[in-house]
Design an enzyme around this catalytic site. Structure first.
Site, PDB file in Angstrom:
ATOM      1  N   SER A  17      84.763 135.966 -69.356  1.00  0.00           N
ATOM      2  CA  SER A  17      84.241 137.297 -69.043  1.00  0.00           C
ATOM      3  C   SER A  17      85.209 138.362 -69.540  1.00  0.00           C
ATOM      4  O   SER A  17      86.365 138.422 -69.110  1.00  0.00           O
ATOM      5  CB  SER A  17      84.059 137.450 -67.533  1.00  0.00           C
ATOM      6  OG  SER A  17      83.873 138.818 -67.232  1.00  0.00           O
ATOM      7  N   HIS A  67      80.853 136.398 -72.094  1.00  0.00           N
ATOM      8  CA  HIS A  67      80.123 136.895 -70.928  1.00  0.00           C
ATOM      9  C   HIS A  67      80.459 138.373 -70.745  1.00  0.00           C
ATOM     10  O   HIS A  67      81.628 138.747 -70.599  1.00  0.00           O
ATOM     11  CB  HIS A  67      80.519 136.090 -69.685  1.00  0.00           C
ATOM     12  CG  HIS A  67      79.740 136.439 -68.454  1.00  0.00           C
ATOM     13  ND1 HIS A  67      78.477 135.945 -68.204  1.00  0.00           N
ATOM     14  CD2 HIS A  67      80.039 137.265 -67.414  1.00  0.00           C
ATOM     15  CE1 HIS A  67      78.037 136.430 -67.049  1.00  0.00           C
ATOM     16  NE2 HIS A  67      78.965 137.236 -66.549  1.00  0.00           N
ATOM     17  N   ASP A  88      79.781 141.850 -68.632  1.00  0.00           N
ATOM     18  CA  ASP A  88      79.321 142.343 -67.336  1.00  0.00           C
ATOM     19  C   ASP A  88      79.047 143.838 -67.365  1.00  0.00           C
ATOM     20  O   ASP A  88      79.984 144.638 -67.469  1.00  0.00           O
ATOM     21  CB  ASP A  88      80.389 142.041 -66.275  1.00  0.00           C
ATOM     22  CG  ASP A  88      80.486 140.557 -65.989  1.00  0.00           C
ATOM     23  OD1 ASP A  88      79.473 139.969 -65.577  1.00  0.00           O
ATOM     24  OD2 ASP A  88      81.576 139.982 -66.186  1.00  0.00           O
ATOM     25  N   MET A 109      77.780 147.107 -65.375  1.00  0.00           N
ATOM     26  CA  MET A 109      77.622 147.591 -63.985  1.00  0.00           C
ATOM     27  C   MET A 109      77.325 149.079 -63.990  1.00  0.00           C
ATOM     28  O   MET A 109      77.932 149.827 -64.756  1.00  0.00           O
ATOM     29  CB  MET A 109      78.923 147.358 -63.211  1.00  0.00           C
ATOM     30  CG  MET A 109      79.409 145.928 -63.248  1.00  0.00           C
ATOM     31  SD  MET A 109      80.963 145.775 -62.364  1.00  0.00           S
ATOM     32  CE  MET A 109      81.337 144.053 -62.684  1.00  0.00           C
ATOM     33  N   HIS A 163      75.215 140.138 -68.732  1.00  0.00           N
ATOM     34  CA  HIS A 163      74.868 140.067 -67.305  1.00  0.00           C
ATOM     35  C   HIS A 163      74.694 141.495 -66.800  1.00  0.00           C
ATOM     36  O   HIS A 163      75.666 142.220 -66.627  1.00  0.00           O
ATOM     37  CB  HIS A 163      76.012 139.333 -66.579  1.00  0.00           C
ATOM     38  CG  HIS A 163      75.874 139.272 -65.094  1.00  0.00           C
ATOM     39  ND1 HIS A 163      76.915 138.899 -64.272  1.00  0.00           N
ATOM     40  CD2 HIS A 163      74.827 139.526 -64.271  1.00  0.00           C
ATOM     41  CE1 HIS A 163      76.517 138.924 -63.012  1.00  0.00           C
ATOM     42  NE2 HIS A 163      75.251 139.319 -62.984  1.00  0.00           N
ATOM     43  N   MET A 187      74.169 144.080 -64.139  1.00  0.00           N
ATOM     44  CA  MET A 187      74.217 144.389 -62.707  1.00  0.00           C
ATOM     45  C   MET A 187      73.792 145.845 -62.576  1.00  0.00           C
ATOM     46  O   MET A 187      74.594 146.723 -62.234  1.00  0.00           O
ATOM     47  CB  MET A 187      75.635 144.138 -62.176  1.00  0.00           C
ATOM     48  CG  MET A 187      75.939 142.653 -62.003  1.00  0.00           C
ATOM     49  SD  MET A 187      77.697 142.291 -61.913  1.00  0.00           S
ATOM     50  CE  MET A 187      78.041 142.121 -63.661  1.00  0.00           C
ATOM     51  N   MET A 198      75.585 133.776 -58.817  1.00  0.00           N
ATOM     52  CA  MET A 198      76.822 134.450 -58.422  1.00  0.00           C
ATOM     53  C   MET A 198      77.523 133.647 -57.324  1.00  0.00           C
ATOM     54  O   MET A 198      76.915 133.313 -56.302  1.00  0.00           O
ATOM     55  CB  MET A 198      76.532 135.863 -57.886  1.00  0.00           C
ATOM     56  CG  MET A 198      75.981 136.839 -58.909  1.00  0.00           C
ATOM     57  SD  MET A 198      76.956 136.995 -60.413  1.00  0.00           S
ATOM     58  CE  MET A 198      78.561 137.455 -59.757  1.00  0.00           C
ATOM     59  N   ASP A 256      79.098 132.053 -61.850  1.00  0.00           N
ATOM     60  CA  ASP A 256      79.805 133.293 -62.168  1.00  0.00           C
ATOM     61  C   ASP A 256      80.591 133.808 -60.968  1.00  0.00           C
ATOM     62  O   ASP A 256      80.010 134.311 -60.007  1.00  0.00           O
ATOM     63  CB  ASP A 256      78.777 134.342 -62.629  1.00  0.00           C
ATOM     64  CG  ASP A 256      79.440 135.594 -63.182  1.00  0.00           C
ATOM     65  OD1 ASP A 256      80.685 135.595 -63.327  1.00  0.00           O
ATOM     66  OD2 ASP A 256      78.712 136.556 -63.472  1.00  0.00           O
TER      67      ASP A 256
HETATM   68  C1  DX5 Z   1      81.526 139.832 -61.261  1.00  0.00           C
HETATM   69  C2  DX5 Z   1      81.178 139.442 -62.664  1.00  0.00           C
HETATM   70  C3  DX5 Z   1      81.897 138.256 -63.165  1.00  0.00           C
HETATM   71  C4  DX5 Z   1      83.387 138.404 -63.180  1.00  0.00           C
HETATM   72  C5  DX5 Z   1      83.978 137.045 -63.003  1.00  0.00           C
HETATM   73  O1  DX5 Z   1      80.684 140.833 -60.838  1.00  0.00           O
HETATM   74  O2  DX5 Z   1      79.790 139.171 -62.771  1.00  0.00           O
HETATM   75  O3  DX5 Z   1      81.408 137.849 -64.433  1.00  0.00           O
HETATM   76  O4  DX5 Z   1      83.883 138.967 -64.355  1.00  0.00           O
HETATM   77  O5  DX5 Z   1      85.331 137.201 -62.871  1.00  0.00           O
HETATM   78  P1  DX5 Z   1      86.267 136.097 -62.223  1.00  0.00           P
HETATM   79  O6  DX5 Z   1      86.150 134.873 -63.078  1.00  0.00           O
HETATM   80  O7  DX5 Z   1      87.604 136.736 -62.304  1.00  0.00           O
HETATM   81  O8  DX5 Z   1      85.788 135.865 -60.816  1.00  0.00           O
HETATM   82 ZN    ZN Z   2      79.046 138.208 -64.682  1.00  0.00          ZN
END
Ligand code: DX5
Ligand code: ZN
Length: 217
Positions: free
Chosen positions: A7, A32, A34, A36, A65, A67, A136, A174
């Site tokens: 990620s 990956h 993320d 947000m 991903h 969010m 998650m 994840d």
């Molecule tokens: C959290 C993200 C994850 C995050 C995982 O909201 O969706 O993808 O980056 O990070 P680690 O591996 O550090 O838990």
């Molecule tokens: Zn993620």
């Protein structure tokens, strides 16, 4: 053997190019990414222009991903930015089946992300339209959190249902994946491991990726 998806949330944004090259040259399988919006989750990360820039240098699958609320409004934009897999949150989609069709219609693989408190059976009826379930194992919004152990049971239940229906949906885990728990997660049925903190908090991220890969054999 599980796929490994580092990620970039935990990467050094000042040296993103260096970290992308590291992943290109590592045993990682996917990037990956993320996204947000500060609405669906209590944090804001990065969006379309950053993904478009990553696409110019990344040589592996871009696993995006989302969010965000109302992800359907932006599916075309994420396709244009270079997403190969687009995951939307079940909790953000009252018309999830329509979202999945839209994503596939745009030529991307369709993923459903589910929060830790969401019962996994809620997605059973759309499994045949789902390429990836991004389960998650922490509350979404931040990297570096602790793995929620209850996830293991959810993986087992989902794996069984995937087999029962004869579909080829991948289970992606994840959040909170570490060298210590990776094996247990894969043995429960995970196909893809996301790892942010475990990869980027070490002195040698490429070695961390290769260690995760061999642990999850
Ligand atoms: C959290 C993200 C994850 C995050 C995982 O909201 O969706 O993808 O980056 O990070 P680690 O591996 O550090 O838990
Ligand atoms: Zn993620």
């Amino acid at each position: 053997m599980a796929l490994i998806a580092p990620s970039l949330l935990s990467a050094d944004f000042l040296h993103l190019s260096r970290d992308i090259q590291m992943i290109n040259n590592s045993e990682a399988d996917w990037f990956h990414l993320d996204v947000m919006d500060g609405r669906f989750v209590p944090n804001i990360s990065f969006g379309l222009p950053v993904i478009a820039a990553i696409k110019r240098e990344a040589k592996k699958t871009l696993d995006v991903h989302l969010m965000i609320e109302e992800p359907g409004k932006y599916a075309q934009d994420f396709k244009n930015a270079g997403a190969d897999i687009l995951s939307v949150h079940l909790e953000a989609c009252p018309h999830l089946h329509r979202n999945l069709q839209q994503i596939k219609g745009l030529g991307m693989k369709a993923g459903i992300a589910i929060n830790p408190h969401t019962p996994v059976h809620l997605l059973f009826d759309v499994l045949h339209d789902t390429d990836v379930v991004c389960m998650m194992s922490v509350n979404p919004g931040f990297g570096g959190q602790k793995f929620i152990q209850q996830t293991i049971e959810k993986i087992v239940v989902l794996k069984k249902e995937i087999a029962r229906r004869g579909v080829s949906t991948l289970i992606e885990i994840d959040g909170g994946v570490t060298f210590e728990n990776a094996k247990e997660i894969v043995e429960a049925g995970a196909d893809v491991l996301v790892a942010g903190n475990t990869v980027f908090s070490t002195a040698n991220p490429a070695t961390a990726i290769s260690n995760l890969k061999s642990i999850s054999k």
